[in-house]
Motif scaffolding. Sequence first.
Motif, PDB file in Angstrom:
ATOM      1  N   PRO A   1       0.454  18.439  31.019  1.00  0.00           N
ATOM      2  CA  PRO A   1       1.356  19.590  31.126  1.00  0.00           C
ATOM      3  C   PRO A   1       0.610  20.919  31.075  1.00  0.00           C
ATOM      4  O   PRO A   1       1.167  21.957  31.436  1.00  0.00           O
ATOM      5  N   ASN A   2      -0.644  20.859  30.658  1.00  0.00           N
ATOM      6  CA  ASN A   2      -1.471  22.066  30.575  1.00  0.00           C
ATOM      7  C   ASN A   2      -2.665  21.916  31.517  1.00  0.00           C
ATOM      8  O   ASN A   2      -2.745  20.969  32.296  1.00  0.00           O
ATOM      9  N   ASP A   3      -3.591  22.841  31.444  1.00  0.00           N
ATOM     10  CA  ASP A   3      -4.816  22.696  32.223  1.00  0.00           C
ATOM     11  C   ASP A   3      -5.516  21.392  31.854  1.00  0.00           C
ATOM     12  O   ASP A   3      -5.535  20.995  30.679  1.00  0.00           O
ATOM     13  N   LEU A   4      -6.101  20.750  32.853  1.00  0.00           N
ATOM     14  CA  LEU A   4      -6.783  19.473  32.643  1.00  0.00           C
ATOM     15  C   LEU A   4      -8.219  19.700  32.194  1.00  0.00           C
ATOM     16  O   LEU A   4      -8.956  20.478  32.808  1.00  0.00           O
ATOM     17  N   ALA A   5      -8.608  19.010  31.151  1.00  0.00           N
ATOM     18  CA  ALA A   5     -10.009  18.959  30.721  1.00  0.00           C
ATOM     19  C   ALA A   5     -10.288  17.514  30.341  1.00  0.00           C
ATOM     20  O   ALA A   5      -9.666  16.976  29.422  1.00  0.00           O
ATOM     21  N   PHE A   6     -11.168  16.873  31.077  1.00  0.00           N
ATOM     22  CA  PHE A   6     -11.429  15.457  30.809  1.00  0.00           C
ATOM     23  C   PHE A   6     -12.857  15.127  31.210  1.00  0.00           C
ATOM     24  O   PHE A   6     -13.512  15.886  31.928  1.00  0.00           O
ATOM     25  N   ASN A   7     -13.336  13.993  30.734  1.00  0.00           N
ATOM     26  CA  ASN A   7     -14.664  13.533  31.123  1.00  0.00           C
ATOM     27  C   ASN A   7     -14.660  12.035  31.305  1.00  0.00           C
ATOM     28  O   ASN A   7     -13.827  11.309  30.746  1.00  0.00           O
ATOM     29  N   LEU A   8     -15.600  11.582  32.109  1.00  0.00           N
ATOM     30  CA  LEU A   8     -15.755  10.172  32.439  1.00  0.00           C
ATOM     31  C   LEU A   8     -17.124   9.722  31.960  1.00  0.00           C
ATOM     32  O   LEU A   8     -18.147  10.245  32.403  1.00  0.00           O
ATOM     33  N   SER A   9     -17.128   8.767  31.044  1.00  0.00           N
ATOM     34  CA  SER A   9     -18.384   8.261  30.493  1.00  0.00           C
ATOM     35  C   SER A   9     -18.580   6.825  30.967  1.00  0.00           C
ATOM     36  O   SER A   9     -17.728   5.958  30.734  1.00  0.00           O
ATOM     37  N   PHE A  10     -19.698   6.573  31.646  1.00  0.00           N
ATOM     38  CA  PHE A  10     -19.962   5.282  32.280  1.00  0.00           C
ATOM     39  C   PHE A  10     -21.012   4.515  31.477  1.00  0.00           C
ATOM     40  O   PHE A  10     -21.981   5.098  30.973  1.00  0.00           O
ATOM     41  N   SER A  11     -20.855   3.197  31.405  1.00  0.00           N
ATOM     42  CA  SER A  11     -21.851   2.382  30.697  1.00  0.00           C
ATOM     43  C   SER A  11     -21.788   0.951  31.196  1.00  0.00           C
ATOM     44  O   SER A  11     -20.750   0.480  31.670  1.00  0.00           O
ATOM     45  N   GLU A  12     -22.911   0.258  31.085  1.00  0.00           N
ATOM     46  CA  GLU A  12     -22.949  -1.136  31.513  1.00  0.00           C
ATOM     47  C   GLU A  12     -22.647  -2.101  30.372  1.00  0.00           C
ATOM     48  O   GLU A  12     -22.536  -3.303  30.594  1.00  0.00           O
ATOM     49  N   ILE A  13     -22.519  -1.588  29.169  1.00  0.00           N
ATOM     50  CA  ILE A  13     -22.080  -2.398  28.032  1.00  0.00           C
ATOM     51  C   ILE A  13     -20.866  -1.724  27.407  1.00  0.00           C
ATOM     52  O   ILE A  13     -20.652  -0.525  27.569  1.00  0.00           O
ATOM     53  N   ALA A  14     -20.065  -2.493  26.721  1.00  0.00           N
ATOM     54  CA  ALA A  14     -18.844  -1.962  26.134  1.00  0.00           C
ATOM     55  C   ALA A  14     -19.183  -0.838  25.157  1.00  0.00           C
ATOM     56  O   ALA A  14     -19.967  -1.038  24.218  1.00  0.00           O
ATOM     57  N   PRO A  15     -18.605   0.340  25.348  1.00  0.00           N
ATOM     58  CA  PRO A  15     -18.946   1.477  24.489  1.00  0.00           C
ATOM     59  C   PRO A  15     -18.089   1.516  23.231  1.00  0.00           C
ATOM     60  O   PRO A  15     -17.121   0.756  23.084  1.00  0.00           O
ATOM     61  N   THR A  16     -18.434   2.395  22.332  1.00  0.00           N
ATOM     62  CA  THR A  16     -17.577   2.654  21.180  1.00  0.00           C
ATOM     63  C   THR A  16     -16.293   3.329  21.664  1.00  0.00           C
ATOM     64  O   THR A  16     -16.243   3.888  22.759  1.00  0.00           O
ATOM     65  N   LEU A  17     -15.272   3.296  20.847  1.00  0.00           N
ATOM     66  CA  LEU A  17     -13.965   3.784  21.276  1.00  0.00           C
ATOM     67  C   LEU A  17     -13.687   5.219  20.851  1.00  0.00           C
ATOM     68  O   LEU A  17     -12.555   5.693  20.965  1.00  0.00           O
ATOM     69  N   ASP A  18     -14.700   5.916  20.380  1.00  0.00           N
ATOM     70  CA  ASP A  18     -14.491   7.316  20.038  1.00  0.00           C
ATOM     71  C   ASP A  18     -14.373   8.135  21.321  1.00  0.00           C
ATOM     72  O   ASP A  18     -14.965   7.809  22.339  1.00  0.00           O
ATOM     73  N   ASN A  19     -13.588   9.183  21.274  1.00  0.00           N
ATOM     74  CA  ASN A  19     -13.466  10.037  22.451  1.00  0.00           C
ATOM     75  C   ASN A  19     -14.578  11.085  22.458  1.00  0.00           C
ATOM     76  O   ASN A  19     -15.134  11.440  21.414  1.00  0.00           O
ATOM     77  N   ILE A  20     -14.919  11.551  23.642  1.00  0.00           N
ATOM     78  CA  ILE A  20     -15.961  12.556  23.811  1.00  0.00           C
ATOM     79  C   ILE A  20     -15.298  13.863  24.201  1.00  0.00           C
ATOM     80  O   ILE A  20     -14.521  13.911  25.153  1.00  0.00           O
ATOM     81  N   GLN A  21     -15.574  14.918  23.486  1.00  0.00           N
ATOM     82  CA  GLN A  21     -14.961  16.204  23.774  1.00  0.00           C
ATOM     83  C   GLN A  21     -15.579  16.813  25.035  1.00  0.00           C
ATOM     84  O   GLN A  21     -16.797  16.943  25.148  1.00  0.00           O
ATOM     85  N   THR A  22     -14.737  17.190  25.966  1.00  0.00           N
ATOM     86  CA  THR A  22     -15.222  17.778  27.206  1.00  0.00           C
ATOM     87  C   THR A  22     -15.989  19.069  26.951  1.00  0.00           C
ATOM     88  O   THR A  22     -16.981  19.363  27.626  1.00  0.00           O
ATOM     89  N   SER A  23     -15.554  19.819  25.980  1.00  0.00           N
ATOM     90  CA  SER A  23     -16.255  21.065  25.645  1.00  0.00           C
ATOM     91  C   SER A  23     -17.688  20.792  25.204  1.00  0.00           C
ATOM     92  O   SER A  23     -18.592  21.592  25.457  1.00  0.00           O
ATOM     93  N   GLU A  24     -17.924  19.645  24.559  1.00  0.00           N
ATOM     94  CA  GLU A  24     -19.277  19.289  24.131  1.00  0.00           C
ATOM     95  C   GLU A  24     -20.155  18.950  25.339  1.00  0.00           C
ATOM     96  O   GLU A  24     -21.343  19.296  25.369  1.00  0.00           O
ATOM     97  N   ILE A  25     -19.579  18.268  26.324  1.00  0.00           N
ATOM     98  CA  ILE A  25     -20.333  17.946  27.533  1.00  0.00           C
ATOM     99  C   ILE A  25     -20.711  19.226  28.260  1.00  0.00           C
ATOM    100  O   ILE A  25     -21.833  19.380  28.757  1.00  0.00           O
ATOM    101  N   TYR A  26     -19.776  20.150  28.328  1.00  0.00           N
ATOM    102  CA  TYR A  26     -20.026  21.453  28.957  1.00  0.00           C
ATOM    103  C   TYR A  26     -21.201  22.151  28.264  1.00  0.00           C
ATOM    104  O   TYR A  26     -22.123  22.660  28.913  1.00  0.00           O
ATOM    105  N   GLN A  27     -21.190  22.150  26.938  1.00  0.00           N
ATOM    106  CA  GLN A  27     -22.251  22.800  26.180  1.00  0.00           C
ATOM    107  C   GLN A  27     -23.585  22.086  26.372  1.00  0.00           C
ATOM    108  O   GLN A  27     -24.641  22.726  26.468  1.00  0.00           O
ATOM    109  N   GLN A  28     -23.536  20.755  26.461  1.00  0.00           N
ATOM    110  CA  GLN A  28     -24.761  19.989  26.695  1.00  0.00           C
ATOM    111  C   GLN A  28     -25.391  20.352  28.040  1.00  0.00           C
ATOM    112  O   GLN A  28     -26.610  20.442  28.165  1.00  0.00           O
ATOM    113  N   SER A  29     -24.551  20.555  29.055  1.00  0.00           N
ATOM    114  CA  SER A  29     -25.079  20.951  30.358  1.00  0.00           C
ATOM    115  C   SER A  29     -25.780  22.297  30.257  1.00  0.00           C
ATOM    116  O   SER A  29     -26.887  22.474  30.786  1.00  0.00           O
ATOM    117  N   LEU A  30     -25.140  23.236  29.582  1.00  0.00           N
ATOM    118  CA  LEU A  30     -25.750  24.552  29.410  1.00  0.00           C
ATOM    119  C   LEU A  30     -27.108  24.442  28.722  1.00  0.00           C
ATOM    120  O   LEU A  30     -28.108  25.004  29.178  1.00  0.00           O
TER     121      LEU A  30
END
Length: 681
Positions: free
Chosen positions: A255-284
Amino acid sequence: MINRKKILQKFSPNLTAIDFKAPLNVGNGQIGFYCDVTGFQTLNEEYTKNHVPLCCMAQWGWHATPVSSQQASYTLADLEMTDFDFKGRKVSYPVEAKKDNDAVYQWLRQNPHRLNLIQVSLLVNGKKPQVAELKAVNQTLHLETGIVESRYQIGDAHYYVETFSDDGTDTIGFQVHCSKTSQTEIELFFPYPSPEISAMAVTTSPDYRTDIQARTAEMTLFKCVLDATVYYVKVSGKGLNFRQSAAHTWCLSSPNDLAFNLSFSEIAPTLDNIQTSEIYQQSLEKWVNFWDTTGFIDFTGSTNALAPELQRRVCLSQYQLAVNCTGDLPPQETGLMCNSWYGKFHLEMHIWHAAYLPLWQKSDLLEKSLDWYLAHLKEARDNAQVNGYKGLRWPKMVSATALESPSLINPLIIWQQPHILYLLELVYSQTQERQLLEKYWQVVAGTAEFMIDFLQWNESKQQYDLLGPIVPSQEEFDPTSVVNPTFELEYWRFGLSLAVKWARRMGNLELMRDWQAVHHQIAPSTVKDKLYLAHENCPTTFPEFMTDHPAMLGIYGLIPNDRVDVPAFSQTLDQVLADWDFDSMWGWDFGVNAMAATRLNKPDLAMAALLCDTTKNRYAANGHNYQEKRIDLPAYLPGNGSLLLAITLMVAGFPEASELPGIPKDGTWQVAFENISPFPY
């Protein structure tokens, strides 16, 4: 001090219309995501029609099509080999496709192949917008931050999309701002793999499944089953709503602006969510650190009309090579963009993709792929032993498995053998670490052992020869006719000189003396009429074989050469630049030509060679060396790497070189550089 940020901002690619040759991209060497002007892959069908598919690929993402419902795969043991006579004994290679064995041959060529992990598309009122609906396009890849910023209008709705990647994980992030959020969805499609350029196929295979494995308030985990290949995609974001719209296809909205991320792995990952803002900061943070510490060249103040284009090519090549070619595998020629040669990488291209890295203070990025050689010592030793050779024989065209792919050409190519010695020596020249010597000593020793065993002693001439079947780097000859190919011969000799240095450093003086004795007796290259020939058995190189790579130019430039006939080499360079079929060259040849001119102290010729305006030496708006007339190569990253290696020699020089040895002294060039080391030889 160079104002790097100002230069990066000036040369960041900006698109104000769709350019099918130049999709922009984000990534970190392990994963790459190519997008259209929507910031997603919405227009992939149109891009693919223009031979530039939009893929998302990871270094670990490989798939093999099952042979049948009863059989998963073939091996080289199933293949009928081609036999050659080699000085009275039989040698066998996977060269020809035999009539009753063609299915095995083709399967082994095409498998394993890289897979396209996902297709991410914008939906407006439930449909993908068409090209004609996109208005006011303005898309920029900000080099200094690694973020793609896309602005456009569809109908009366205005969109602003940011696309970016994480540094340490295989995660792609998106932030979507839309003036009409209610009509906007994002489609996630999980495709079935193909060995073709798009890496996608249509199938009804029962072993193709996409399921939701787990859900939390801010995370949805998908499991993708593609025959024997399994991978996971974790979708993280606040307030996301999901609906399945078709098989393997989900749509997400908010219902609001979309902010999401896609994390890919070849083994089953942990179920914690990853904050999109953190990925943005990591890129910077990743890209700020990268640009602060890497080598950099500044042509500001140059009045030469070619200077801005050279600056653009250098900056964009740094970005594209970092995104596509700094993972834990040697890169394929199109990197993480799409499938070339079924997604397999070519080890003879490794030097062009990555040799510049140590000299630009990025040895750590090169070492990630060098570990692949350590991991595949057994396969390399088996590859040598199958024809009775000692040591480690590195294949040419391979997937992550390190097993040679059948081909009329590939199994007979040998010039990749010294590459690992060349690359390791560049790293050592910068680090001087004893640990590096010890870590890779078995790679060096095994490589040298094979190279020496492959040489054949010529009793009458008292020399070691390189004899066919060989396909030299100029792939124009009957392999059984090739004798002492010029580039391979001199590169073999130089590679052994590096192995001698490593043996001395390791204190193995007996081995050092044995290798040195062979090095001193390697056959000389053949010169006829003051021109270097392609190989000893080709007296009509000029003018009958002036197509493909002018490989003989690699013997003085890429390497030093204490036995080169300088006048003959100079005349050979002049002949190539005057009369060679330039349309048949490849992108990396132009860097080689420039290095040859630089060693000869011909800076005007070096610059002209590097920036030669011809079909294989053009660079798209996104910085890719685009091989025109080759619809299977929308990106040709060896060209980018050769450019950076050549400009290194041209500005930083080599032992006993003059200042800026490859830069013309006509007063039109102003050059400053930082953090770039000269060639150590």
